[in-house]
Write a protein that holds these residues in place. Structure first.
Motif, PDB file in Angstrom:
ATOM      1  N   ARG A   5       0.914  -1.138   0.071  1.00 45.09           N
ATOM      2  CA  ARG A   5       0.015  -0.018  -0.115  1.00 45.09           C
ATOM      3  C   ARG A   5       0.827   1.207   0.020  1.00 45.09           C
ATOM      4  N   GLN A   6       1.886   1.335   0.676  1.00 51.67           N
ATOM      5  CA  GLN A   6       2.854   2.339   0.998  1.00 51.67           C
ATOM      6  C   GLN A   6       3.383   2.818  -0.402  1.00 51.67           C
ATOM      7  N   ALA A   7       3.738   1.520  -1.038  1.00 51.17           N
ATOM      8  CA  ALA A   7       4.439   1.717  -2.297  1.00 51.17           C
ATOM      9  C   ALA A   7       3.610   2.355  -3.515  1.00 51.17           C
ATOM     10  N   PHE A   8       2.270   1.880  -3.486  1.00 49.19           N
ATOM     11  CA  PHE A   8       1.498   2.480  -4.505  1.00 49.19           C
ATOM     12  C   PHE A   8       1.033   4.008  -4.094  1.00 49.19           C
ATOM     13  N   ARG A   9       0.850   4.357  -2.920  1.00 49.57           N
ATOM     14  CA  ARG A   9       0.763   5.607  -2.346  1.00 49.57           C
ATOM     15  C   ARG A   9       1.816   6.532  -2.812  1.00 49.57           C
ATOM     16  N   CYS A  15       4.253  10.122  -9.531  1.00 55.09           N
ATOM     17  CA  CYS A  15       4.273   9.924 -10.798  1.00 55.09           C
ATOM     18  C   CYS A  15       2.779  10.239 -11.446  1.00 55.09           C
ATOM     19  N   LYS A  16       1.772  10.416 -10.350  1.00 57.38           N
ATOM     20  CA  LYS A  16       0.715  10.938 -10.643  1.00 57.38           C
ATOM     21  C   LYS A  16       0.017   9.808 -11.577  1.00 57.38           C
ATOM     22  N   VAL A  17       0.019   8.524 -11.290  1.00 58.37           N
ATOM     23  CA  VAL A  17      -0.568   7.553 -11.874  1.00 58.37           C
ATOM     24  C   VAL A  17      -1.898   7.517 -11.901  1.00 58.37           C
ATOM     25  N   ALA A  18      -2.635   7.148 -13.127  1.00 56.12           N
ATOM     26  CA  ALA A  18      -4.103   7.361 -12.977  1.00 56.12           C
ATOM     27  C   ALA A  18      -4.787   6.037 -13.599  1.00 56.12           C
TER      28      ALA A  18
END
Length: 79
Positions: A5-9, A15-18
């Motif tokens: 979870r921390q990595a994705f946050r 990166c502003k990944v959407a």
């Protein structure tokens, strides 16, 4: 799981990944990953084989691809 979870946050902030494309032939895995990512606020595209993934990549804007590396089809090699 907390590190995941921390990595994705962190990735979302940096990166502003959407849009994330999740591709695996195991539908349960695709669904589990998709549920988590959608709860984190990502838009998730789903594919269940290499051909579907290639079609999604051609027709959608994808910022990140999560794929099973054990595909054996020719389409998987193209990814």
């Amino acid at each position: 799981m907390r590190d995941f979870r921390q990595a994705f946050r962190m990735m979302r902030e940096v990166c502003k990944v959407a849009n994330i494309l999740v591709c695996d032939d195991d539908k349960d895995i695709v669904e589990a990953i998709s549920i988590y990512l959608e709860q984190e606020g990502y838009t998730v595209l789903k594919a269940y084989d290499g051909v579907e993934a290639i079609n999604a990549l051609r027709s959608q804007s994808v910022d990140l691809l999560i794929i099973c590396l054990l595909y054996t089809s020719d389409a998987a090699d193209d990814l």
